[in-house]
Motif scaffolding. Structure first.
Motif, mmCIF file in Angstrom:
data_model
loop_
_atom_site.group_PDB
_atom_site.id
_atom_site.type_symbol
_atom_site.label_atom_id
_atom_site.label_comp_id
_atom_site.label_asym_id
_atom_site.label_seq_id
_atom_site.Cartn_x
_atom_site.Cartn_y
_atom_site.Cartn_z
ATOM 1 N N ILE A 84 0.854 -1.186 0.000
ATOM 2 C CA ILE A 84 0.000 0.000 0.000
ATOM 3 C C ILE A 84 0.891 1.236 0.000
ATOM 4 N N ASP A 85 0.297 2.386 -0.314
ATOM 5 C CA ASP A 85 1.053 3.641 -0.383
ATOM 6 C C ASP A 85 0.810 4.538 0.828
ATOM 7 N N ALA A 86 -0.290 4.290 1.540
ATOM 8 C CA ALA A 86 -0.646 5.135 2.686
ATOM 9 C C ALA A 86 -1.573 4.363 3.609
ATOM 10 N N ILE A 87 -1.639 4.803 4.862
ATOM 11 C CA ILE A 87 -2.554 4.231 5.845
ATOM 12 C C ILE A 87 -3.475 5.336 6.330
ATOM 13 N N LEU A 88 -4.779 5.147 6.109
ATOM 14 C CA LEU A 88 -5.756 6.104 6.617
ATOM 15 C C LEU A 88 -6.733 5.297 7.469
ATOM 16 N N SER A 89 -6.386 5.156 8.759
ATOM 17 C CA SER A 89 -7.134 4.248 9.623
ATOM 18 C C SER A 89 -7.060 4.689 11.081
ATOM 19 N N VAL A 101 7.669 5.239 10.089
ATOM 20 C CA VAL A 101 6.867 5.803 8.997
ATOM 21 C C VAL A 101 6.817 7.319 9.146
ATOM 22 N N ASP A 102 6.409 7.990 8.098
ATOM 23 C CA ASP A 102 6.138 9.427 8.150
ATOM 24 C C ASP A 102 4.630 9.631 8.141
ATOM 25 N N PHE A 103 4.197 10.836 8.489
ATOM 26 C CA PHE A 103 2.769 11.134 8.564
ATOM 27 C C PHE A 103 2.437 12.444 7.866
ATOM 28 N N SER A 104 1.195 12.540 7.432
ATOM 29 C CA SER A 104 0.625 13.824 7.040
ATOM 30 C C SER A 104 0.361 14.610 8.314
ATOM 31 N N LYS A 105 -0.155 15.810 8.186
ATOM 32 C CA LYS A 105 -0.647 16.530 9.356
ATOM 33 C C LYS A 105 -1.896 15.808 9.876
ATOM 34 N N ALA A 218 -0.423 7.805 7.471
ATOM 35 C CA ALA A 218 0.951 7.310 7.424
ATOM 36 C C ALA A 218 1.387 7.039 5.988
ATOM 37 N N VAL A 219 2.633 7.401 5.694
ATOM 38 C CA VAL A 219 3.256 7.095 4.402
ATOM 39 C C VAL A 219 4.637 6.503 4.683
ATOM 40 N N ARG A 220 5.256 5.923 3.662
ATOM 41 C CA ARG A 220 6.575 5.341 3.858
ATOM 42 C C ARG A 220 7.594 6.394 4.279
ATOM 43 N N LYS A 221 8.549 5.983 5.081
ATOM 44 C CA LYS A 221 9.595 6.878 5.534
ATOM 45 C C LYS A 221 10.286 7.526 4.340
ATOM 46 N N GLY A 222 10.338 8.845 4.344
ATOM 47 C CA GLY A 222 10.993 9.575 3.268
ATOM 48 C C GLY A 222 10.100 9.933 2.094
ATOM 49 N N ASP A 223 8.850 9.481 2.112
ATOM 50 C CA ASP A 223 7.930 9.785 1.004
ATOM 51 C C ASP A 223 7.274 11.157 1.239
ATOM 52 N N SER A 224 8.107 12.176 1.174
ATOM 53 C CA SER A 224 7.622 13.533 1.442
ATOM 54 C C SER A 224 6.666 14.024 0.366
ATOM 55 N N ALA A 225 6.821 13.519 -0.850
ATOM 56 C CA ALA A 225 5.946 13.964 -1.945
ATOM 57 C C ALA A 225 4.489 13.614 -1.654
ATOM 58 N N THR A 226 4.245 12.352 -1.237
ATOM 59 C CA THR A 226 2.870 11.954 -0.917
ATOM 60 C C THR A 226 2.364 12.676 0.314
ATOM 61 N N ALA A 227 3.211 12.836 1.325
ATOM 62 C CA ALA A 227 2.805 13.532 2.551
ATOM 63 C C ALA A 227 2.408 14.977 2.253
#
Length: 258
Positions: A84-89, A101-105, A218-227
């Motif tokens: 998966i590319d992100a976790i929205l849960s 992992v990295d996160f959005s706001k 949550a997004v993969r570590k370092g995936d700042s573009a998606t975040a």
């Protein structure tokens, strides 16, 4: 030569189209056993606040949401291996999770709360719950908090694959209490027929060391573009009234929090 050129052009078109399709897809992991944030309808479709917010964000990002349903404790491993590319849960942004992992706001923020038989008085959980069985969802922030704080105080921790399983054991008498998100507990249990005779008790659980400062994507570590794209989409749905509309569908209060 013309045929070769034509075949080459077709191949490039296919490759180009495939690339665009990939760019327009966001694979999102979700646990659909956490009402009112995510659950299943009678016909097996996913519904809930998280699901609606995710679809609204995808619309703003001009991508197609592809939802993958699985248990909560398997979501981060799936993200790491690129299933998966992100976790929205309803995943809380915590220092511990930020190690992997990295996160959005944040997209909402609510406290934790105990559910027990109505009439139970809990002043000091570490004292009043000693010798009792408290259910938590495995790999959740509540699991970590209970492991670090409840267990050393002589409170037995029972872990479940989903919060709904903990509610079932609470109603059957196999648990004395469960610790979970206040909204999930109130809307998904207390206010239902299954929750009759039970109530929210004791203090709010808000320690940022364990519960962070809200739920994020949550997004993969370092995936700042998606975040960054998700952050822009969260700002957009809050600015144009979409967030408020979705919120009002499920809640009678501001779930975004301070």
């Amino acid at each position: 030569m013309k045929k070769i050129a034509l075949l080459g052009a077709v191949a490039l078109t296919v490759i180009s189209t495939y690339g665009v399709a990939e760019e327009q897809t966001l694979r999102i992991g979700i646990e659909a056993a956490y009402p009112p944030f995510a659950s299943k309808t009678a016909d097996g479709a996913i519904t809930g606040f998280d699901y609606d917010i995710g679809n609204a964000l995808c619309e703003k990002m001009k991508v197609k949401c592809v939802w993958t349903e699985q248990q909560f404790d398997g979501l981060i491993p799936s993200l790491k291996v690129r299933k998966i590319d992100a976790i929205l849960s309803s995943m809380s942004i915590t220092a511990d999770r930020l190690k992997s992992v990295d996160f959005s706001k944040k997209y909402y923020h609510t406290p934790g709360k105990l559910a027990m038989k109505a009439g139970t008085v809990i002043n000091d959980p570490l004292v009043d719950l000693k010798g009792k069985r408290v259910g938590v969802q495995r790999a959740s922030t509540y699991d970590r908090y209970a492991t670090d704080n409840f267990a050393p105080a002589g409170i037995e921790i029972v872990r479940y694959g989903s919060q709904s399983e903990a509610f079932l054991d609470l109603t059957s008498g196999r648990l004395d209490a469960t610790l979970a998100d206040i909204v999930n507990t109130d809307e998904g249990f207390i206010k239902t027929d299954a929750g009759k005779g039970f109530a929210l008790v004791g203090p709010d659980f808000t320690d940022s060391k364990y519960f962070g400062n809200g739920a994020g994507i949550a997004v993969r570590k370092g995936d700042s573009a998606t975040a960054e794209k998700l952050n822009a989409a969260i700002d957009a749905v809050r600015a144009d009234g979409t967030y408020q509309k979705i919120q009002n569908k499920y809640f009678s209060f501001d779930i975004y929090g301070g």
